[in-house]
Design a protein around this motif. Structure first.
Motif, PDB file in Angstrom:
ATOM      1  N   ARG A 213      46.112   3.922   6.599  1.00  0.00           N
ATOM      2  CA  ARG A 213      46.532   4.745   7.735  1.00  0.00           C
ATOM      3  C   ARG A 213      45.407   4.832   8.770  1.00  0.00           C
ATOM      4  O   ARG A 213      45.650   4.688   9.981  1.00  0.00           O
ATOM      5  CB  ARG A 213      46.924   6.140   7.247  1.00  0.00           C
ATOM      6  N   ALA A 214      44.183   5.045   8.322  1.00  0.00           N
ATOM      7  CA  ALA A 214      43.050   5.171   9.242  1.00  0.00           C
ATOM      8  C   ALA A 214      42.786   3.867   9.984  1.00  0.00           C
ATOM      9  O   ALA A 214      42.490   3.877  11.186  1.00  0.00           O
ATOM     10  CB  ALA A 214      41.804   5.609   8.478  1.00  0.00           C
ATOM     11  N   VAL A 215      42.903   2.733   9.300  1.00  0.00           N
ATOM     12  CA  VAL A 215      42.657   1.448   9.945  1.00  0.00           C
ATOM     13  C   VAL A 215      43.716   1.175  11.011  1.00  0.00           C
ATOM     14  O   VAL A 215      43.401   0.724  12.114  1.00  0.00           O
ATOM     15  CB  VAL A 215      42.620   0.303   8.911  1.00  0.00           C
ATOM     16  N   LEU A 216      44.988   1.452  10.718  1.00  0.00           N
ATOM     17  CA  LEU A 216      46.026   1.236  11.726  1.00  0.00           C
ATOM     18  C   LEU A 216      45.839   2.172  12.912  1.00  0.00           C
ATOM     19  O   LEU A 216      45.987   1.762  14.075  1.00  0.00           O
ATOM     20  CB  LEU A 216      47.416   1.438  11.123  1.00  0.00           C
ATOM     21  N   LYS A 217      45.523   3.424  12.655  1.00  0.00           N
ATOM     22  CA  LYS A 217      45.303   4.358  13.760  1.00  0.00           C
ATOM     23  C   LYS A 217      44.130   3.913  14.617  1.00  0.00           C
ATOM     24  O   LYS A 217      44.179   3.986  15.848  1.00  0.00           O
ATOM     25  CB  LYS A 217      45.085   5.770  13.223  1.00  0.00           C
ATOM     26  N   GLY A 218      43.060   3.453  13.976  1.00  0.00           N
ATOM     27  CA  GLY A 218      41.913   2.960  14.728  1.00  0.00           C
ATOM     28  C   GLY A 218      42.217   1.682  15.477  1.00  0.00           C
ATOM     29  O   GLY A 218      41.754   1.478  16.599  1.00  0.00           O
ATOM     30  N   THR A 219      43.015   0.817  14.886  1.00  0.00           N
ATOM     31  CA  THR A 219      43.378  -0.440  15.532  1.00  0.00           C
ATOM     32  C   THR A 219      44.179  -0.212  16.802  1.00  0.00           C
ATOM     33  O   THR A 219      43.991  -0.906  17.809  1.00  0.00           O
ATOM     34  CB  THR A 219      44.183  -1.332  14.564  1.00  0.00           C
ATOM     35  N   TYR A 220      45.072   0.782  16.760  1.00  0.00           N
ATOM     36  CA  TYR A 220      45.959   1.016  17.900  1.00  0.00           C
ATOM     37  C   TYR A 220      45.637   2.285  18.678  1.00  0.00           C
ATOM     38  O   TYR A 220      46.361   2.641  19.607  1.00  0.00           O
ATOM     39  CB  TYR A 220      47.418   1.036  17.423  1.00  0.00           C
ATOM     40  N   GLY A 221      44.561   2.978  18.320  1.00  0.00           N
ATOM     41  CA  GLY A 221      44.152   4.141  19.092  1.00  0.00           C
ATOM     42  C   GLY A 221      45.109   5.303  19.001  1.00  0.00           C
ATOM     43  O   GLY A 221      45.351   5.997  19.979  1.00  0.00           O
ATOM     44  N   ILE A 222      45.683   5.535  17.819  1.00  0.00           N
ATOM     45  CA  ILE A 222      46.604   6.648  17.625  1.00  0.00           C
ATOM     46  C   ILE A 222      45.790   7.893  17.274  1.00  0.00           C
ATOM     47  O   ILE A 222      45.027   7.891  16.311  1.00  0.00           O
ATOM     48  CB  ILE A 222      47.622   6.336  16.511  1.00  0.00           C
ATOM     49  N   ALA A 223      45.936   8.946  18.078  1.00  0.00           N
ATOM     50  CA  ALA A 223      45.156  10.163  17.892  1.00  0.00           C
ATOM     51  C   ALA A 223      45.267  10.654  16.439  1.00  0.00           C
ATOM     52  O   ALA A 223      46.335  10.581  15.848  1.00  0.00           O
ATOM     53  CB  ALA A 223      45.635  11.250  18.862  1.00  0.00           C
ATOM     54  N   PRO A 224      44.142  11.142  15.875  1.00  0.00           N
ATOM     55  CA  PRO A 224      42.878  11.456  16.548  1.00  0.00           C
ATOM     56  C   PRO A 224      41.847  10.328  16.511  1.00  0.00           C
ATOM     57  O   PRO A 224      40.685  10.561  16.818  1.00  0.00           O
ATOM     58  CB  PRO A 224      42.376  12.655  15.735  1.00  0.00           C
ATOM     59  N   MET A 225      42.228   9.106  16.148  1.00  0.00           N
ATOM     60  CA  MET A 225      41.284   7.998  16.092  1.00  0.00           C
ATOM     61  C   MET A 225      41.100   7.379  17.476  1.00  0.00           C
ATOM     62  O   MET A 225      42.078   7.184  18.205  1.00  0.00           O
ATOM     63  CB  MET A 225      41.781   6.930  15.113  1.00  0.00           C
ATOM     64  N   PRO A 226      39.865   7.026  17.843  1.00  0.00           N
ATOM     65  CA  PRO A 226      39.653   6.265  19.081  1.00  0.00           C
ATOM     66  C   PRO A 226      40.228   4.857  18.934  1.00  0.00           C
ATOM     67  O   PRO A 226      40.545   4.415  17.830  1.00  0.00           O
ATOM     68  CB  PRO A 226      38.118   6.218  19.214  1.00  0.00           C
TER      69      PRO A 226
END
Length: 270
Positions: A213-226
């Motif tokens: 989940r964290a890698v996908l959020k970081g890959t696509y910039g889904i909050a709260p990940m940059p």
């Protein structure tokens, strides 16, 4: 079509009430139309903001009359148009880009232009000294600028391309992840569909393991990940505290798992 005479413009500059009234009346339709144009939130009209911007536009016309130093009706109308657009643009930024300073919002717009309108690429570009020079941002400021530009709930945010066409991030995500194309139809612009799409993406992500989940959020910039994209795996690995060599394999498994869960949800909705 704005119809004014040079004498009316001259009299208006001398603050003659009838001439000022004539100018304001002649420019009213243009001000109203511009206000509607600038008062679009998430691709849909914002009536309250439109009314506020209309009032701001009228004041801008009145103030511009006295400042006009050119000659001729065409020059005057062009000056009024530029002044009103500038005032409405500034007012809209103050209303919709809260949380960052005006200078940061302006710098992020510069990064957006350099990125072809892609807000996630703009977040990266905003930190690049070769593009931004001494106006480059820290990663944290660039992230805050993107969220301010899009709105905190970035899946429901507006993305504008170079042709000034608007789409929603919730429609961009299905293009990046293997999601059925029928979810990215123009009808998704409706609030109900966009809300459903946003909720479904979050629900699907919640079923992944923590790292995936964290890698996908970081890959696509889904909050709260940059936003890291796929070109900054070293930084993403450092942020997540995992070896860089594992990021690609985690991402691949996450994509596959996301696709399975998404399609399973699509089957259950059928």
């Amino acid at each position: 079509m704005i119809s004014l005479t040079e004498q009316q413009i001259s009299d208006a500059k001398n603050n003659e009430i009838s001439a000022v009234t004539a100018v304001i009346q002649a420019t009213e339709d243009n001000v109203t139309n511009l206000a509607r144009r600038y008062a679009r939130t998430n691709g849909t009209p914002d009536d309250a903001l439109s009314e506020e911007l209309t009032q701001i536009g009228r004041v801008a016309v009145w103030e511009a009359i006295r400042r006009f130093q050119g000659n001729g009706v065409a020059s005057f109308i062009s000056y009024i148009d530029r002044t009103v657009k500038g005032s409405l643009s500034d007012a809209r930024k103050r209303e919709t880009r809260k949380g960052v300073s005006r200078s940061v919002a302006a710098d992020f717009e510069r990064a957006l232009r350099a990125s072809g309108g892609d807000p996630f690429e703009a977040e990266r570009v905003a930190t690049d000294p070769e593009v931004m020079g001494d106006r480059r941002m820290s990663r944290e400021t660039a992230y805050a600028a993107r969220l301010s530009w899009q709105g905190v709930d970035s899946l429901d945010a507006v993305v504008t391309d170079e042709a000034d066409n608007e789409t929603f991030l919730g429609e961009v995500i299905p293009g990046a992840l293997p999601i059925p194309g029928d979810l990215a139809e123009p009808s998704d612009r409706e609030n109900r569909r966009r809300r459903a799409l946003r909720e479904r993406v979050h629900a699907t992500l919640s079923q992944l393991g923590e790292q995936q989940r964290a890698v996908l959020k970081g890959t696509y910039g889904i909050a709260p990940m940059p936003y890291y994209g796929t070109q900054n795996d070293e930084e993403l690995a450092q942020a997540l505290g995992v070896p860089r060599a594992r990021i690609r394999s985690i991402r691949a498994r996450a994509h596959a798992r996301f696709e399975t869960l998404w399609l399973r949800g699509a089957d259950s909705d059928a």
